[in-house]
Scaffold this motif. Structure first.
Motif, PDB file in Angstrom:
ATOM      1  N   ALA A   1       0.837  -1.207   0.000  1.00 44.00           N
ATOM      2  CA  ALA A   1       0.000   0.000   0.000  1.00 44.00           C
ATOM      3  C   ALA A   1       0.872   1.258   0.000  1.00 44.00           C
ATOM      4  O   ALA A   1       0.554   2.238  -0.667  1.00 44.00           O
ATOM      5  N   ARG A   2       1.985   1.231   0.736  1.00 41.82           N
ATOM      6  CA  ARG A   2       2.886   2.388   0.770  1.00 41.82           C
ATOM      7  C   ARG A   2       3.550   2.610  -0.587  1.00 41.82           C
ATOM      8  O   ARG A   2       3.792   3.734  -0.986  1.00 41.82           O
ATOM      9  N   LEU A   3       3.869   1.511  -1.294  1.00 40.81           N
ATOM     10  CA  LEU A   3       4.465   1.656  -2.626  1.00 40.81           C
ATOM     11  C   LEU A   3       3.474   2.280  -3.593  1.00 40.81           C
ATOM     12  O   LEU A   3       3.856   3.005  -4.494  1.00 40.81           O
ATOM     13  N   GLY A   4       2.198   1.964  -3.382  1.00 37.71           N
ATOM     14  CA  GLY A   4       1.154   2.530  -4.223  1.00 37.71           C
ATOM     15  C   GLY A   4       1.381   2.222  -5.685  1.00 37.71           C
ATOM     16  O   GLY A   4       1.820   1.150  -6.041  1.00 37.71           O
ATOM     17  N   PRO A   5       1.120   3.202  -6.549  1.00 35.20           N
ATOM     18  CA  PRO A   5       1.223   2.954  -7.989  1.00 35.20           C
ATOM     19  C   PRO A   5       2.649   3.084  -8.525  1.00 35.20           C
ATOM     20  O   PRO A   5       2.857   3.347  -9.689  1.00 35.20           O
TER      21      PRO A   5
ATOM     22  N   ALA B   1      -1.479  -5.446  -9.259  1.00 30.88           N
ATOM     23  CA  ALA B   1      -2.874  -5.011  -9.129  1.00 30.88           C
ATOM     24  C   ALA B   1      -2.985  -3.631  -8.490  1.00 30.88           C
ATOM     25  O   ALA B   1      -3.920  -2.883  -8.787  1.00 30.88           O
ATOM     26  N   ALA B   2      -2.027  -3.265  -7.628  1.00 30.40           N
ATOM     27  CA  ALA B   2      -2.058  -1.967  -6.948  1.00 30.40           C
ATOM     28  C   ALA B   2      -1.347  -0.878  -7.752  1.00 30.40           C
ATOM     29  O   ALA B   2      -1.324   0.271  -7.336  1.00 30.40           O
ATOM     30  N   SER B   3      -0.790  -1.233  -8.899  1.00 26.11           N
ATOM     31  CA  SER B   3       0.000  -0.270  -9.667  1.00 26.11           C
ATOM     32  C   SER B   3      -0.835   0.430 -10.728  1.00 26.11           C
ATOM     33  O   SER B   3      -1.948   0.015 -11.046  1.00 26.11           O
ATOM     34  N   ALA B   4      -0.265   1.470 -11.294  1.00 27.19           N
ATOM     35  CA  ALA B   4      -0.914   2.182 -12.397  1.00 27.19           C
ATOM     36  C   ALA B   4      -0.954   1.322 -13.657  1.00 27.19           C
ATOM     37  O   ALA B   4      -1.634   1.656 -14.614  1.00 27.19           O
ATOM     38  N   ARG B   5      -0.241   0.206 -13.659  1.00 23.70           N
ATOM     39  CA  ARG B   5      -0.193  -0.702 -14.801  1.00 23.70           C
ATOM     40  C   ARG B   5      -1.215  -1.835 -14.692  1.00 23.70           C
ATOM     41  O   ARG B   5      -1.227  -2.743 -15.519  1.00 23.70           O
ATOM     42  N   ALA B   6      -2.062  -1.800 -13.707  1.00 20.11           N
ATOM     43  CA  ALA B   6      -2.987  -2.907 -13.427  1.00 20.11           C
ATOM     44  C   ALA B   6      -3.917  -3.235 -14.591  1.00 20.11           C
ATOM     45  O   ALA B   6      -4.329  -4.383 -14.749  1.00 20.11           O
ATOM     46  N   ALA B   7      -4.239  -2.263 -15.430  1.00 16.50           N
ATOM     47  CA  ALA B   7      -5.137  -2.517 -16.563  1.00 16.50           C
ATOM     48  C   ALA B   7      -4.421  -3.248 -17.698  1.00 16.50           C
ATOM     49  O   ALA B   7      -5.068  -3.753 -18.610  1.00 16.50           O
ATOM     50  N   ARG B   8      -3.106  -3.307 -17.640  1.00 12.35           N
ATOM     51  CA  ARG B   8      -2.315  -3.993 -18.669  1.00 12.35           C
ATOM     52  C   ARG B   8      -1.893  -5.363 -18.150  1.00 12.35           C
ATOM     53  O   ARG B   8      -2.106  -5.705 -16.992  1.00 12.35           O
ATOM     54  N   ALA B   9      -1.244  -6.124 -18.984  1.00 11.99           N
ATOM     55  CA  ALA B   9      -0.889  -7.509 -18.664  1.00 11.99           C
ATOM     56  C   ALA B   9       0.200  -7.621 -17.598  1.00 11.99           C
ATOM     57  O   ALA B   9       1.098  -6.789 -17.522  1.00 11.99           O
ATOM     58  N   MET B  10       0.076  -8.684 -16.808  1.00  9.85           N
ATOM     59  CA  MET B  10       1.179  -9.140 -15.968  1.00  9.85           C
ATOM     60  C   MET B  10       1.584 -10.477 -16.561  1.00  9.85           C
ATOM     61  O   MET B  10       0.786 -11.418 -16.603  1.00  9.85           O
ATOM     62  N   VAL B  11       2.815 -10.550 -17.024  1.00  8.96           N
ATOM     63  CA  VAL B  11       3.330 -11.753 -17.669  1.00  8.96           C
ATOM     64  C   VAL B  11       4.368 -12.370 -16.739  1.00  8.96           C
ATOM     65  O   VAL B  11       5.254 -11.673 -16.246  1.00  8.96           O
ATOM     66  N   THR B  12       4.249 -13.676 -16.507  1.00 11.44           N
ATOM     67  CA  THR B  12       5.149 -14.383 -15.604  1.00 11.44           C
ATOM     68  C   THR B  12       6.025 -15.347 -16.383  1.00 11.44           C
ATOM     69  O   THR B  12       5.548 -16.041 -17.275  1.00 11.44           O
ATOM     70  N   VAL B  13       7.290 -15.378 -16.032  1.00  9.87           N
ATOM     71  CA  VAL B  13       8.223 -16.330 -16.639  1.00  9.87           C
ATOM     72  C   VAL B  13       9.294 -16.688 -15.611  1.00  9.87           C
ATOM     73  O   VAL B  13       9.667 -15.862 -14.788  1.00  9.87           O
ATOM     74  N   ASN B  14       9.742 -17.942 -15.671  1.00 10.17           N
ATOM     75  CA  ASN B  14      10.862 -18.385 -14.846  1.00 10.17           C
ATOM     76  C   ASN B  14      12.064 -18.451 -15.779  1.00 10.17           C
ATOM     77  O   ASN B  14      12.327 -19.485 -16.380  1.00 10.17           O
ATOM     78  N   PRO B  15      12.799 -17.345 -15.930  1.00  7.44           N
ATOM     79  CA  PRO B  15      13.873 -17.308 -16.917  1.00  7.44           C
ATOM     80  C   PRO B  15      15.009 -18.278 -16.616  1.00  7.44           C
ATOM     81  O   PRO B  15      15.653 -18.770 -17.532  1.00  7.44           O
ATOM     82  N   GLY B  16      15.253 -18.557 -15.350  1.00 11.28           N
ATOM     83  CA  GLY B  16      16.311 -19.494 -14.990  1.00 11.28           C
ATOM     84  C   GLY B  16      15.970 -20.924 -15.353  1.00 11.28           C
ATOM     85  O   GLY B  16      16.839 -21.781 -15.432  1.00 11.28           O
ATOM     86  N   GLY B  17      14.700 -21.193 -15.589  1.00 16.76           N
ATOM     87  CA  GLY B  17      14.270 -22.532 -15.975  1.00 16.76           C
ATOM     88  C   GLY B  17      14.249 -22.735 -17.474  1.00 16.76           C
ATOM     89  O   GLY B  17      13.921 -23.821 -17.949  1.00 16.76           O
ATOM     90  N   LEU B  18      14.600 -21.696 -18.229  1.00 17.16           N
ATOM     91  CA  LEU B  18      14.601 -21.800 -19.691  1.00 17.16           C
ATOM     92  C   LEU B  18      15.954 -22.303 -20.171  1.00 17.16           C
ATOM     93  O   LEU B  18      16.986 -21.769 -19.773  1.00 17.16           O
ATOM     94  N   PRO B  19      15.959 -23.291 -21.056  1.00 14.83           N
ATOM     95  CA  PRO B  19      17.235 -23.736 -21.623  1.00 14.83           C
ATOM     96  C   PRO B  19      17.902 -22.601 -22.395  1.00 14.83           C
ATOM     97  O   PRO B  19      17.236 -21.713 -22.939  1.00 14.83           O
ATOM     98  N   GLU B  20      19.209 -22.634 -22.449  1.00 13.17           N
ATOM     99  CA  GLU B  20      20.011 -21.605 -23.115  1.00 13.17           C
ATOM    100  C   GLU B  20      19.491 -21.300 -24.520  1.00 13.17           C
ATOM    101  O   GLU B  20      19.363 -20.139 -24.895  1.00 13.17           O
ATOM    102  N   GLY B  21      19.134 -22.312 -25.296  1.00 16.23           N
ATOM    103  CA  GLY B  21      18.705 -22.109 -26.668  1.00 16.23           C
ATOM    104  C   GLY B  21      17.312 -21.523 -26.826  1.00 16.23           C
ATOM    105  O   GLY B  21      16.948 -21.050 -27.901  1.00 16.23           O
ATOM    106  N   VAL B  22      16.504 -21.538 -25.773  1.00 19.61           N
ATOM    107  CA  VAL B  22      15.119 -21.061 -25.832  1.00 19.61           C
ATOM    108  C   VAL B  22      14.969 -19.695 -25.163  1.00 19.61           C
ATOM    109  O   VAL B  22      14.024 -18.964 -25.430  1.00 19.61           O
ATOM    110  N   PHE B  23      15.917 -19.339 -24.342  1.00 19.13           N
ATOM    111  CA  PHE B  23      15.847 -18.139 -23.508  1.00 19.13           C
ATOM    112  C   PHE B  23      15.509 -16.883 -24.320  1.00 19.13           C
ATOM    113  O   PHE B  23      14.535 -16.187 -24.027  1.00 19.13           O
ATOM    114  N   GLU B  24      16.310 -16.585 -25.350  1.00 13.86           N
ATOM    115  CA  GLU B  24      16.089 -15.357 -26.119  1.00 13.86           C
ATOM    116  C   GLU B  24      14.754 -15.363 -26.834  1.00 13.86           C
ATOM    117  O   GLU B  24      14.040 -14.358 -26.853  1.00 13.86           O
TER     118      GLU B  24
END
Length: 185
Positions: A6-10, A34-57
Motif C-alpha cells: 500500500a505504501r508503494l502505491g502505484p 494489481a495496486a499499480s498504475a499498470r494494473a489494466a495492462r498484462a502481468m506476464v510471468t516467466v521463470n527465466p532461470g528454468g529456460l534452456p540456453e537455446g530457448v531463452f532469447e
C-alpha cells in the motif's frame, strides 16, 4: 507486507521479492501489479532461470519466421506481451551469466531485437523479480552481475517465513477453507 504494498502505491519501481520457497512471493507480485498504475495492462510471468540456453532469447524477446529450424512463424516474446504492464521474473537467481547480460541490456535501455531480426523494438515494462537466494551473496561470489542486481533491486521486499508471521495462519486457513469449500461444494 500488505502495508508495504500500500505504501508503494502505484510506483513504477522495479521490485525484488526475496524469501524462502512457499512464502507467497508470486502472490505478492500479483498484488503489486494489481495496486499499480499498470494494473489494466498484462502481468506476464516467466521463470527465466528454468529456460534452456537455446530457448531463452526466443521466449523473452521473440523471434521472426526462419530465425531457426522450427521458427515457422513470427513469435512475440514475454517482454512485448508485457509492454505497458508488468513482467514477473520468478527465480531470477537461476539465470546464467550469458542470459544475465541479455536481460541487463533490455532493463537498461528498454530495447531488444527478436531472434533473427535486426529491427530494434522498444518496450515499457515494470520488472518484478523473485528469488529464494541471497542475491547480494551471489554477487559477491561472482555468480550474479552486480549491475543487474542493482537494476532489479530498486525496492526490495523480504517475505519472512510463515513461522515468523503466525498471525497470518488464521487468515490463510480461512482463505484456503473457503476456496476449497467453493471448489468441492
Amino acid at each position: 507486507i500488505l502495508q508495504m504494498i500500500a505504501r508503494l502505491g502505484p510506483s513504477d519501481a522495479n521490485v525484488l521479492i526475496t524469501g524462502e520457497n512457499g512464502t507467497g512471493k508470486g502472490v505478492i507480485a500479483m498484488a503489486l501489479h494489481a495496486a499499480s498504475a499498470r494494473a489494466a495492462r498484462a502481468m506476464v510471468t516467466v521463470n527465466p532461470g528454468g529456460l534452456p540456453e537455446g530457448v531463452f532469447e526466443s521466449e523473452l524477446f521473440g523471434h521472426v519466421k526462419g530465425a531457426f529450424t522450427d521458427a515457422k512463424t513470427d513469435r512475440v516474446g514475454r517482454f512485448e506481451l508485457a509492454d505497458g504492464g508488468t513482467l514477473f521474473l520468478d527465480e531470477i537467481a537461476n539465470v546464467t551469466p550469458s542470459q544475465q547480460i541479455k536481460l541487463l541490456r533490455v532493463l537498461e535501455t528498454g530495447e531488444f531485437e527478436r531472434v533473427g531480426s535486426s529491427r530494434t523494438r522498444r518496450v515499457d515494462v515494470r520488472i518484478i523479480s523473485a528469488t529464494n537466494a541471497d542475491l547480494a551473496q551471489e554477487v559477491s561470489a561472482g555468480r550474479f552481475r552486480q549491475d543487474l542486481f542493482f537494476r532489479l533491486n530498486t525496492v526490495e521486499i523480504r517475505v519472512p517465513p510463515l513461522s515468523e508471521r503466525r498471525e497470518d495462519i488464521p487468515l490463510l486457513a480461512a482463505h484456503f477453507l473457503s476456496q476449497h469449500a467453493r471448489h468441492y461444494r
